[in-house]
Design a protein around this motif. Structure first.
Motif, PDB file in Angstrom:
ATOM      1  N   LEU A   1       0.689  -1.101   0.015  1.00  0.00           N
ATOM      2  CA  LEU A   1       0.118   0.090  -0.006  1.00  0.00           C
ATOM      3  C   LEU A   1       0.881   1.321  -0.056  1.00  0.00           C
ATOM      4  N   THR A   2       0.476   2.257  -0.581  1.00  0.00           N
ATOM      5  CA  THR A   2       1.285   3.516  -0.707  1.00  0.00           C
ATOM      6  C   THR A   2       0.732   4.250   0.481  1.00  0.00           C
ATOM      7  N   SER A   3       1.710   5.305   0.644  1.00  0.00           N
ATOM      8  CA  SER A   3       1.366   6.137   1.878  1.00  0.00           C
ATOM      9  C   SER A   3       0.045   7.050   1.739  1.00  0.00           C
ATOM     10  N   SER A   4      -0.317   7.236   0.444  1.00  0.00           N
ATOM     11  CA  SER A   4      -1.537   7.874   0.605  1.00  0.00           C
ATOM     12  C   SER A   4      -2.955   7.046   0.745  1.00  0.00           C
TER      13      SER A   4
ATOM     14  N   LYS B   1      -2.744   4.362   2.726  1.00  0.00           N
ATOM     15  CA  LYS B   1      -2.641   4.248   4.235  1.00  0.00           C
ATOM     16  C   LYS B   1      -3.196   5.286   4.838  1.00  0.00           C
ATOM     17  N   LYS B   2      -2.949   6.535   4.628  1.00  0.00           N
ATOM     18  CA  LYS B   2      -3.605   7.699   5.212  1.00  0.00           C
ATOM     19  C   LYS B   2      -5.229   7.536   5.063  1.00  0.00           C
ATOM     20  N   LYS B   3      -5.414   7.388   3.858  1.00  0.00           N
ATOM     21  CA  LYS B   3      -7.150   7.388   3.650  1.00  0.00           C
ATOM     22  C   LYS B   3      -7.521   6.427   4.476  1.00  0.00           C
ATOM     23  N   TYR B   4      -7.204   4.982   4.649  1.00  0.00           N
ATOM     24  CA  TYR B   4      -7.746   3.944   5.519  1.00  0.00           C
ATOM     25  C   TYR B   4      -7.601   4.468   6.971  1.00  0.00           C
ATOM     26  N   ARG B   5      -6.434   4.969   7.424  1.00  0.00           N
ATOM     27  CA  ARG B   5      -6.399   5.590   8.749  1.00  0.00           C
ATOM     28  C   ARG B   5      -7.450   6.499   9.075  1.00  0.00           C
ATOM     29  N   ILE B   6      -7.747   7.436   8.299  1.00  0.00           N
ATOM     30  CA  ILE B   6      -8.943   8.433   8.490  1.00  0.00           C
ATOM     31  C   ILE B   6      -9.927   8.085   8.596  1.00  0.00           C
ATOM     32  N   ARG B   7     -10.363   7.095   7.548  1.00  0.00           N
ATOM     33  CA  ARG B   7     -11.721   6.449   7.520  1.00  0.00           C
ATOM     34  C   ARG B   7     -12.143   5.543   8.674  1.00  0.00           C
ATOM     35  N   ASN B   8     -10.956   4.846   8.902  1.00  0.00           N
ATOM     36  CA  ASN B   8     -11.457   3.917  10.328  1.00  0.00           C
ATOM     37  C   ASN B   8     -11.669   4.644  11.371  1.00  0.00           C
ATOM     38  N   LYS B   9     -10.939   5.820  11.774  1.00  0.00           N
ATOM     39  CA  LYS B   9     -10.946   6.755  12.837  1.00  0.00           C
ATOM     40  C   LYS B   9     -12.385   7.051  12.915  1.00  0.00           C
TER      41      LYS B   9
END
Length: 102
Positions: free
Chosen positions: A3-6, A8-16
């Protein structure tokens, strides 16, 4: 698959957002490209898209707006009218990978 960093960022924000949100709220997800913008209201409990609006719709495309800022305002107004018709009043904003700056 790496997974690219963008992503990972999208999933991290969405899960929060999913952890913090309540059951009666929907998620507003906005996607933008260089020419178009689209927005969706999503029900995460049932994993369905309740409403959507895009600058590619015929009613919005026929207005011939060249400026993307004007297009985004029209898309937002269109989505808000649809949400009021379905009696959706509470949503939370999923910024995705984009910065939110007002």
């Amino acid at each position: 698959m790496k997974l690219t960093s963008s992503i990972k960022k999208k999933y991290r924000i969405r899960n929060k957002l999913k952890r913090v949100s309540s059951k009666e709220r929907y998620r507003l997800s906005v996607t933008r490209s260089s020419k178009n913008i689209s927005a969706q209201i999503i029900d995460d409990n049932n994993n369905i898209t309740v409403l959507s609006s895009s600058s590619k719709e015929k009613s919005i495309k026929s207005l011939n707006k060249k400026n993307k800022t004007e297009l985004s305002q029209i898309v937002a107004e269109n989505l808000a009218k649809k949400a009021i018709e379905k009696k959706i009043t509470k949503i939370y904003f999923d910024r995705g990978i984009y910065k939110y700056h007002g």
